[in-house]
Design an enzyme around this catalytic site. Structure first.
Site, short mmCIF file in Angstrom:
data_model
loop_
_atom_site.label_atom_id
_atom_site.label_comp_id
_atom_site.label_asym_id
_atom_site.label_seq_id
_atom_site.Cartn_x
_atom_site.Cartn_y
_atom_site.Cartn_z
N ASN A 96 -10.31 -0.30 0.53
CA ASN A 96 -8.84 -0.24 0.47
C ASN A 96 -8.37 -0.62 -0.93
OD1 ASN A 96 -6.10 -0.64 0.75
ND2 ASN A 96 -6.23 -1.83 2.63
N HIS A 149 -3.12 6.63 3.67
CA HIS A 149 -3.63 5.39 3.09
C HIS A 149 -5.00 5.09 3.71
CE1 HIS A 149 -4.03 1.44 1.67
NE2 HIS A 149 -3.65 0.83 2.78
N CYS A 209 0.82 -1.22 0.00
CA CYS A 209 0.00 0.00 0.00
C CYS A 209 0.85 1.27 0.00
CB CYS A 209 -0.93 0.00 1.20
SG CYS A 209 -1.92 -1.49 1.27
#
Ligand code: UT7
Length: 331
Positions: A288, A258, A116
């Site tokens: 996500n 994030h 990520c």
């Protein structure tokens, strides 16, 4: 070493597939509830790619918008970097496939695998090349198509991920230009590499009938262990760049982190003592999307004029590896 130039973001774009899967849709196929997903993660909708779409298709759509926003053409690029852990193939890189889609060649194109944190890592690499006058414009894309890597038997992960791409053109900042990267910090703690991974398909556990039957080609994550590292490591990389640049958190206009869990985002904001109104959140719409969360959020905020030219933006991410990173810039 004194950099020859500064780097800046000159254009952004994003793309998410048309198909929207909300928590109620998931309730029908997974032993879960809208209430659990909302309260534990802040997620409501996520976009899933169609069966004939691959990561490079999404990256292309986002990148075309970013090039357009930057006012340049693909032939003006000096490099393409794609941050992904779900590229079209284990090799070659999705960046090379993207280069072909744009009909250009003769400059470097490569992928970065940092989970990520991928887009932050890739943007940082691009910054170095711009600052050292090796390239004038670099396309940096964060793209993930994790819906095809989901283990539909594992409710602790299968509700969490969405597909999407966020693209940025990173360019030379001219001396009169106020937009520029101010600083960044990258880190990793490989001792916990096995908390978040795709166990099979590489040289450690090559694909076999057994690996497929055991679902080892899908996302494996020990979520609650990761959770504990997330806030701590993102705080660390943010605090470092703020201190290094003698900046009080009050001078930050926006924090883009994030988007893995609303509780993580809010906890980081609180620890940094930043006004919650300055914390960008879009997790309810996209869930996500791994390396794409930050460039998608950035593009959305620029396009709806929430973030404006001259604003100071702090970005932070955390992910598989375990990697972490921050970027401080004036847009
Ligand atoms: O993006 C890369 C980095 N990733 C992250 O940063 C993710 C960090 N981790 C997290 O966001 C959270 O740990 C999760 C959202 C993944 C999980 O939330 P949690 O509060 O840590 O839940 P948990 O794993 O401790 O599970 C709590 C309970 C368990 O039930 P029992 O044992 O308490 O009865 C799970 O079985 O929640 C249950 N559970 C679910 N229930 C309904 C787990 N997944 C689900 C689900 N629906 N989808």
């Amino acid at each position: 070493m004194i950099a020859k130039y500064n780097a800046k973001i000159s254009g952004t774009g994003h793309y998410v597939p048309d198909k929207i899967v909300n928590n109620f849709d998931l309730e029908k196929i997974v032993d879960t509830t809208d209430e659990w997903i909302r309260t534990r993660t802040g997620m409501f909708e996520r976009h899933h790619a169609s069966s004939d779409q691959a990561s490079s298709d999404m990256a292309y759509e986002a990148a075309a918008k970013a090039l357009d926003a930057a006012g340049i053409r693909a032939k003006d690029l000096g490099m393409i970097i794609v941050a992904t852990v779900s590229g079209d193939h284990p090799f070659p890189s999705t960046a090379c496939i993207l280069q072909k889609r744009f009909g250009v060649k003769g400059f470097p194109a490569f992928d970065v695998s940092a989970g990520c944190t991928g887009w932050i890592y890739a943007a940082n690499i691009a910054k170095q090349y711009i600052e050292n006058d090796i390239a004038e414009h670099i396309l940096v894309v964060g793209v993930e198509l994790l819906s095809k890597l989901i283990n539909w038997d594992d409710r602790s992960t299968n509700v969490l991920f969405g597909d999407g791409a966020g693209a940025t053109v990173i360019s030379r900042s001219e001396p009169k230009d106020i937009s520029r990267f101010i600083d960044s910090e990258l880190s990793a703690d490989g001792s916990h590499y096995d908390l978040l991974m795709q166990p099979a398909g590489g040289s450690r556990t090559p694909a076999s009938k057994e690996s497929v039957e055991k679902n080892l080609h899908t996302v494996y994550m020990e979520g609650n262990k990761i959770f504990k590292h997330a806030v701590k490591s993102m705080y660390h990389v943010c605090d470092l760049v703020l201190k290094r640049n003698h900046l009080d958190v009050k001078s930050i206009d926006w924090l883009i982190t994030h988007q893995a869990n609303l509780r993580i985002i809010e906890a980081l904001g609180k620890k940094l003592k930043i006004d919650q109104d300055k914390v960008i959140v879009n997790i309810e719409k996209y869930a996500n999307t791994s390396s794409a969360t930050i460039p998608i959020a950035l593009d959305e905020c620029i396009r709806n004029s929430k973030i404006r030219h001259g604003d100071i933006v702090l970005m932070a991410s955390f992910g598989a590896g375990l990697t972490s990173g921050s970027l401080l810039m004036r847009l």
